[in-house]
Write an enzyme that holds these catalytic residues in place. Sequence first.
Site, PDB file in Angstrom:
ATOM      1  N   ASP A 215     -30.571   8.159  -6.877  1.00  0.00           N
ATOM      2  CA  ASP A 215     -31.305   8.944  -5.883  1.00  0.00           C
ATOM      3  C   ASP A 215     -31.289  10.423  -6.283  1.00  0.00           C
ATOM      4  O   ASP A 215     -30.250  10.954  -6.705  1.00  0.00           O
ATOM      5  CB  ASP A 215     -30.672   8.771  -4.504  1.00  0.00           C
ATOM      6  CG  ASP A 215     -31.544   9.339  -3.405  1.00  0.00           C
ATOM      7  OD1 ASP A 215     -32.502   8.657  -3.008  1.00  0.00           O
ATOM      8  OD2 ASP A 215     -31.268  10.467  -2.950  1.00  0.00           O
ATOM      9  N   GLU A 258     -37.769   8.692  -3.634  1.00  0.00           N
ATOM     10  CA  GLU A 258     -37.132   9.441  -4.716  1.00  0.00           C
ATOM     11  C   GLU A 258     -35.965   8.647  -5.298  1.00  0.00           C
ATOM     12  O   GLU A 258     -35.054   9.206  -5.893  1.00  0.00           O
ATOM     13  CB  GLU A 258     -36.637  10.807  -4.216  1.00  0.00           C
ATOM     14  CG  GLU A 258     -35.472  10.767  -3.246  1.00  0.00           C
ATOM     15  CD  GLU A 258     -35.886  10.604  -1.791  1.00  0.00           C
ATOM     16  OE1 GLU A 258     -35.030  10.840  -0.930  1.00  0.00           O
ATOM     17  OE2 GLU A 258     -37.043  10.234  -1.516  1.00  0.00           O
TER      18      GLU A 258
END
Length: 336
Positions: A215, A258
Amino acid sequence: MALNTTLRQDSFITLRDTIRWRVALVLASLIVVVMITLGTINTKLGLTDTARLAWAVLAVASASVIVLLLTSRRLGGTIFFASIAAILLIVPIYGLEIDRNMQHWAYIFPPLLVFLLRPGPSLVAMVAYGIYVSWITALLLPPIEVVRFSSGYGLTVCFMYTYALLQEQAAKMLRYHSDHDALSNCLNRRTFNEALDRLASTRNGFQSCEFLLIDIDHFKAINDQNGHLVGDRIITQVAAELGRSLVADAPLFRYGGEEFAVMLVDADEGAGEALAERLRSAIEQGDFQGVKVTISVGVSRWRVGRGKVESALQKADEALYAAKRAGRNRIEVASA
């Protein structure tokens, strides 16, 4: 077997095999009807030789229908088109035996090969078959008929080969865009889910897998401070940097907004942690044009017979959030 190889056996191939199977079933049914009609007409006209050919083709087509209904779609479709190709190889010789030209059957061969072979091999087979039929035609008809057949057959080959090339390129484009995320060019979440299913399937023989969930840290702040266009650029650059740092047989997926995922199949224990650290370091040291970018990584390991694949993935997700809570720009490995 690398996971990248098994990804080729996905829903795209299933769709292609299904369409080919449906085409084969329709063609086989039409051939049955046409051969019954031709066989009956030729029998009534006393044309025993051509009637015998029609009944033989009818028998093959009828058997193909049964095969199509009883076997897998891939195998059934292949058997049908291969059977018709075998008939077309025999027909010219049969025509020579009964002193009757059968060159009109040859025009079926090029489109049939489009369903059976890739463009390159199909072109070779088309040309070889054209030479074969032209030779037999020369034994039965005047030279001008050989020229006429060769010209017409040659044009048919040109059109069918061009069509086969276009079809192959279109299929590659469609497949790529169905498998990949448009922004990052990584494999997409649908492909990730298919890979999970194949990983859990015992017939593929996989013994273990290390999951890495990645992440981008503070991504919302990057978007808020720099705008969404910069945020999109960061996702693209991070994906490219991760891809450069991965080993060849470790696919990279865009798991979420993301968030990225990596699968290391049948790797040595600890390989996932080492790779995660290499990825973290690569992003930390990367040049993102004035934007400070780091990642957090959660790692877990799955083994055959020790829980479900989904459970190992959940552990990687929990490890990722533990890395976030511990200050970000770090990795966390889930306990066994």
